[in-house]
Motif scaffolding. Structure first.
Motif, PDB file in Angstrom:
ATOM      1  N   ASP A   1       8.132 -19.480  13.552  1.00 48.79           N
ATOM      2  CA  ASP A   1       9.519 -19.912  13.385  1.00 48.79           C
ATOM      3  C   ASP A   1      10.344 -19.601  14.633  1.00 48.79           C
ATOM      4  OD1 ASP A   1       9.041 -20.935  10.886  1.00 48.79           O
ATOM      5  OD2 ASP A   1       9.831 -19.184   9.808  1.00 48.79           O
ATOM      6  N   ALA A   2      10.108 -18.443  15.221  1.00 47.38           N
ATOM      7  CA  ALA A   2      10.829 -18.084  16.442  1.00 47.38           C
ATOM      8  C   ALA A   2      10.476 -19.049  17.562  1.00 47.38           C
ATOM      9  CB  ALA A   2      10.511 -16.646  16.846  1.00 47.38           C
ATOM     10  N   GLU A   3       9.208 -19.438  17.670  1.00 47.55           N
ATOM     11  CA  GLU A   3       8.797 -20.399  18.685  1.00 47.55           C
ATOM     12  C   GLU A   3       9.442 -21.760  18.439  1.00 47.55           C
ATOM     13  OE1 GLU A   3       4.540 -20.420  18.558  1.00 47.55           O
ATOM     14  OE2 GLU A   3       4.381 -18.379  19.356  1.00 47.55           O
ATOM     15  N   LYS A   4       9.571 -22.158  17.183  1.00 48.80           N
ATOM     16  CA  LYS A   4      10.233 -23.429  16.852  1.00 48.80           C
ATOM     17  C   LYS A   4      11.701 -23.398  17.253  1.00 48.80           C
ATOM     18  CE  LYS A   4       7.325 -24.837  12.975  1.00 48.80           C
ATOM     19  NZ  LYS A   4       7.281 -25.084  11.521  1.00 48.80           N
ATOM     20  N   ILE A   5      12.350 -22.270  17.036  1.00 50.71           N
ATOM     21  CA  ILE A   5      13.759 -22.143  17.407  1.00 50.71           C
ATOM     22  C   ILE A   5      13.922 -22.271  18.914  1.00 50.71           C
ATOM     23  CG2 ILE A   5      15.689 -20.510  17.513  1.00 50.71           C
ATOM     24  CD1 ILE A   5      14.815 -19.544  14.723  1.00 50.71           C
ATOM     25  N   VAL A   6      13.048 -21.605  19.662  1.00 48.17           N
ATOM     26  CA  VAL A   6      13.111 -21.697  21.125  1.00 48.17           C
ATOM     27  C   VAL A   6      12.865 -23.132  21.570  1.00 48.17           C
ATOM     28  CG1 VAL A   6      11.945 -20.993  23.251  1.00 48.17           C
ATOM     29  CG2 VAL A   6      12.511 -19.291  21.518  1.00 48.17           C
ATOM     30  N   ALA A   7      11.876 -23.800  20.965  1.00 47.33           N
ATOM     31  CA  ALA A   7      11.586 -25.195  21.320  1.00 47.33           C
ATOM     32  C   ALA A   7      12.763 -26.099  20.979  1.00 47.33           C
ATOM     33  CB  ALA A   7      10.325 -25.665  20.599  1.00 47.33           C
ATOM     34  N   THR A   8      13.415 -25.863  19.871  1.00 50.84           N
ATOM     35  CA  THR A   8      14.579 -26.667  19.484  1.00 50.84           C
ATOM     36  C   THR A   8      15.724 -26.466  20.468  1.00 50.84           C
ATOM     37  OG1 THR A   8      13.935 -26.475  17.169  1.00 50.84           O
ATOM     38  CG2 THR A   8      16.207 -27.124  17.614  1.00 50.84           C
ATOM     39  N   ARG A   9      15.952 -25.242  20.900  1.00 49.18           N
ATOM     40  CA  ARG A   9      17.011 -24.985  21.888  1.00 49.18           C
ATOM     41  C   ARG A   9      16.702 -25.688  23.198  1.00 49.18           C
ATOM     42  NH1 ARG A   9      17.740 -18.541  20.879  1.00 49.18           N
ATOM     43  NH2 ARG A   9      18.853 -18.698  18.905  1.00 49.18           N
ATOM     44  N   ARG A  10      15.453 -25.614  23.634  1.00 52.98           N
ATOM     45  CA  ARG A  10      15.085 -26.294  24.871  1.00 52.98           C
ATOM     46  C   ARG A  10      15.274 -27.800  24.747  1.00 52.98           C
ATOM     47  NH1 ARG A  10       9.601 -22.887  26.107  1.00 52.98           N
ATOM     48  NH2 ARG A  10      10.652 -21.001  26.851  1.00 52.98           N
ATOM     49  N   TRP A  11      14.872 -28.361  23.609  1.00 59.40           N
ATOM     50  CA  TRP A  11      15.057 -29.788  23.392  1.00 59.40           C
ATOM     51  C   TRP A  11      16.536 -30.143  23.397  1.00 59.40           C
ATOM     52  CZ3 TRP A  11      17.688 -32.461  19.644  1.00 59.40           C
ATOM     53  CH2 TRP A  11      17.488 -33.849  19.635  1.00 59.40           C
ATOM     54  N   LEU A  12      17.342 -29.328  22.758  1.00 62.10           N
ATOM     55  CA  LEU A  12      18.784 -29.582  22.698  1.00 62.10           C
ATOM     56  C   LEU A  12      19.383 -29.576  24.094  1.00 62.10           C
ATOM     57  CD1 LEU A  12      21.230 -29.975  20.839  1.00 62.10           C
ATOM     58  CD2 LEU A  12      21.497 -27.503  20.813  1.00 62.10           C
ATOM     59  N   ILE A  13      18.995 -28.601  24.893  1.00 69.35           N
ATOM     60  CA  ILE A  13      19.517 -28.534  26.261  1.00 69.35           C
ATOM     61  C   ILE A  13      19.013 -29.714  27.070  1.00 69.35           C
ATOM     62  CG2 ILE A  13      19.400 -27.243  28.419  1.00 69.35           C
ATOM     63  CD1 ILE A  13      19.426 -24.688  26.677  1.00 69.35           C
ATOM     64  N   GLY A  14      17.741 -30.036  26.959  1.00 68.38           N
ATOM     65  CA  GLY A  14      17.170 -31.113  27.763  1.00 68.38           C
ATOM     66  C   GLY A  14      17.587 -32.489  27.314  1.00 68.38           C
ATOM     67  N   ALA A  15      17.751 -32.726  26.031  1.00 69.07           N
ATOM     68  CA  ALA A  15      18.020 -34.068  25.530  1.00 69.07           C
ATOM     69  C   ALA A  15      19.494 -34.357  25.294  1.00 69.07           C
ATOM     70  CB  ALA A  15      17.255 -34.286  24.228  1.00 69.07           C
ATOM     71  N   VAL A  16      20.297 -33.341  25.092  1.00 71.92           N
ATOM     72  CA  VAL A  16      21.697 -33.577  24.754  1.00 71.92           C
ATOM     73  C   VAL A  16      22.642 -33.050  25.826  1.00 71.92           C
ATOM     74  CG1 VAL A  16      23.490 -33.115  23.055  1.00 71.92           C
ATOM     75  CG2 VAL A  16      21.157 -33.544  22.296  1.00 71.92           C
ATOM     76  N   VAL A  17      22.523 -31.782  26.164  1.00 67.62           N
ATOM     77  CA  VAL A  17      23.490 -31.152  27.062  1.00 67.62           C
ATOM     78  C   VAL A  17      23.360 -31.693  28.489  1.00 67.62           C
ATOM     79  CG1 VAL A  17      24.222 -28.951  28.051  1.00 67.62           C
ATOM     80  CG2 VAL A  17      23.626 -29.090  25.628  1.00 67.62           C
ATOM     81  N   MET A  18      22.151 -31.758  29.002  1.00 65.66           N
ATOM     82  CA  MET A  18      21.974 -32.207  30.391  1.00 65.66           C
ATOM     83  C   MET A  18      22.409 -33.658  30.592  1.00 65.66           C
ATOM     84  SD  MET A  18      21.280 -29.576  32.033  1.00 65.66           S
ATOM     85  CE  MET A  18      20.907 -30.290  33.618  1.00 65.66           C
ATOM     86  N   PRO A  19      22.025 -34.618  29.750  1.00 65.53           N
ATOM     87  CA  PRO A  19      22.544 -35.978  29.947  1.00 65.53           C
ATOM     88  C   PRO A  19      24.060 -36.057  29.802  1.00 65.53           C
ATOM     89  CG  PRO A  19      20.626 -36.041  28.531  1.00 65.53           C
ATOM     90  CD  PRO A  19      20.980 -34.608  28.736  1.00 65.53           C
ATOM     91  N   LEU A  20      24.593 -35.292  28.874  1.00 64.00           N
ATOM     92  CA  LEU A  20      26.044 -35.287  28.700  1.00 64.00           C
ATOM     93  C   LEU A  20      26.731 -34.744  29.941  1.00 64.00           C
ATOM     94  CD1 LEU A  20      28.294 -35.874  26.646  1.00 64.00           C
ATOM     95  CD2 LEU A  20      28.059 -33.532  25.854  1.00 64.00           C
TER      96      LEU A  20
END
Length: 98
Positions: free
Chosen positions: A62-81
């Protein structure tokens, strides 16, 4: 002779002690009936250890999933924005300063 117990007194005292011993033996028997067998205890302990290990593994996943979700959020949402908004902010700052 008045200080010496009579045979009746001795018999009563003996019966009292005998009933105390019987009660103690009965109490020990009840305690032994409630005692858990060592094999059962070991099996329960192993099962509990296995459950704890499984829960720890699930927690790590679960901790690994949370880290992966944060990375995805930063890479897919925050950086393009940021890549869209940063040029706009730079233009606004340069345009207002000129």
């Amino acid at each position: 002779m008045p200080d010496e117990p009579t045979l009746g007194e001795i018999a009563r005292r003996f019966e009292d002690r005998l009933s105390d011993v019987r009660d103690d033996i009965a109490q020990l028997g009840r305690r032994l009936d409630e005692k858990v067998d060592q094999k059962v205890y070991d099996l329960r302990h192993e099962a509990l250890a296995s459950r704890v290990t499984t829960l720890e593994t699930l927690r790590e996943k679960d901790a690994e999933k949370i880290v992966a979700t944060r990375r995805w959020l930063i890479g897919a949402v925050v950086m393009p924005l940021m890549s869209v908004l940063l040029p706009v902010i730079i233009m606004i700052v340069r345009g207002s300063g000129a």
